[in-house]
Scaffold this motif. Structure first.
Motif: not given
Length: 302
Positions: A260-276
């Motif tokens: 679950x922690x890795x899935x949350x991290x993957x989602x956070x990285x995806x959002x980071x790429x999208x925003x930045x």
């Protein structure tokens, strides 16, 4: 009679004016642009070659850092200077954007108020090119400042980006992915410096078309610049907090909660790429096309 011998080993020289490299709507010699410039038509065209050299240097330094990490360490010795220069550059950049937005709105408001837009529509240029010409006239007024800002970002921006991402993903532990992300982010920052002036100028043109009162149009355009930067920075700060929390959760997760922690991290990285990476490029481009298209359709129907 024998044919005249052609000279050999001639070097072909590109004798084009630097202005000819630009699209016609962006040239200071374009009549639609020049009528708004006044004395600013003497501004020299931008020189892009030094910027390309600086970008090439940082790209090679970061690629070499994948194999030889000390190269990146040496290249980031200018980080102290970057911390001092970049914030000052951001202040001048924000000032230039406010000026571009206000001047674009004023130019379009004057056309609507003086009923001269129909005359411009009779020229061979399309409506989209006319709108971009209004924006170009405002950009030419701040061209010297913008070129210095772009050059400063190309030189001093990558060290700050390295510091930002290295704090989240240690370079020696994360592998080449972080280096590639830093390279992409560096180019994205430079692309923003091209697209954002066009976006704010185009939004200013749109506001000037619908708000023919010059002072109100200029004030509204400047307010849009401030709102945009507050929105982008707020999204980046919220995302940074979410990404930091996801990284901490992945490091401290137990074996049962690691998935679950890795899935949350993957989602956070995806959002980071999208925003930045994606949002700062796609949003300005989309707004330029949207405002230009809507305004052109409105003027054709009126």
């Amino acid at each position: 009679m024998a044919a005249e011998a052609k000279p050999q080993n001639l070097i072909e020289v590109d004798d084009r004016s630097p202005m000819d490299v630009l699209p016609y709507w962006a040239r200071a010699t374009n009549p639609i642009v020049r009528r708004h410039l006044g004395l600013y038509w003497r501004t020299l065209p931008p020189e892009f070659e030094p910027i390309f050299y600086v970008c090439g240097f940082w790209t090679l330094a970061l690629l070499a850092g994948i194999i030889f990490p000390f190269v990146t360490d040496l290249a980031t010795t200018v980080i102290v200077v970057s911390v001092l220069v970049v914030p000052v550059g951001m202040i001048f950049y924000l000032r230039a954007l406010c000026s571009i937005a206000a001047n674009s709105a004023a130019a379009m408001a004057d056309e609507i108020r003086n009923n001269t837009m129909q005359l411009l529509m009779s020229t061979p240029m399309s409506l989209e090119q006319i709108f971009l010409g209004k924006v170009a006239s405002a950009i030419w007024r701040k061209m010297d400042d913008l070129i210095l800002i772009v050059q400063g970002a190309a030189i001093f921006g990558p060290p700050l980006i390295i510091m930002h991402y290295a704090g989240l993903f240690p370079l020696r532990e994360s592998g080449p992915v972080t280096y590639i992300l830093i390279i992409i982010m560096s180019f994205t920052a430079l692309i923003r410096l091209v697209l954002e002036p066009l976006m704010f100028g185009m939004v200013g043109v749109g506001i000037g078309a619908f708000v023919p009162f010059r002072a109100i149009a200029m004030t509204s355009s400047v307010a849009w610049v401030v709102f945009y930067f507050l929105l982008i920075n707020m999204l980046q700060q919220l995302n940074l907090q979410y990404l930091t929390a996801a990284l901490d959760g992945a490091r401290d997760a137990t074996e049962l909660a690691i998935q679950a922690a890795n899935m949350r991290l993957a989602a956070a990285l995806g959002i980071t790429i999208g925003i930045e990476l994606l949002l700062p490029v796609l949003l300005p481009y989309a707004l330029i096309r949207l405002v230009s298209g809507l305004l052109a359709r409105q003027l054709r129907e009126s």
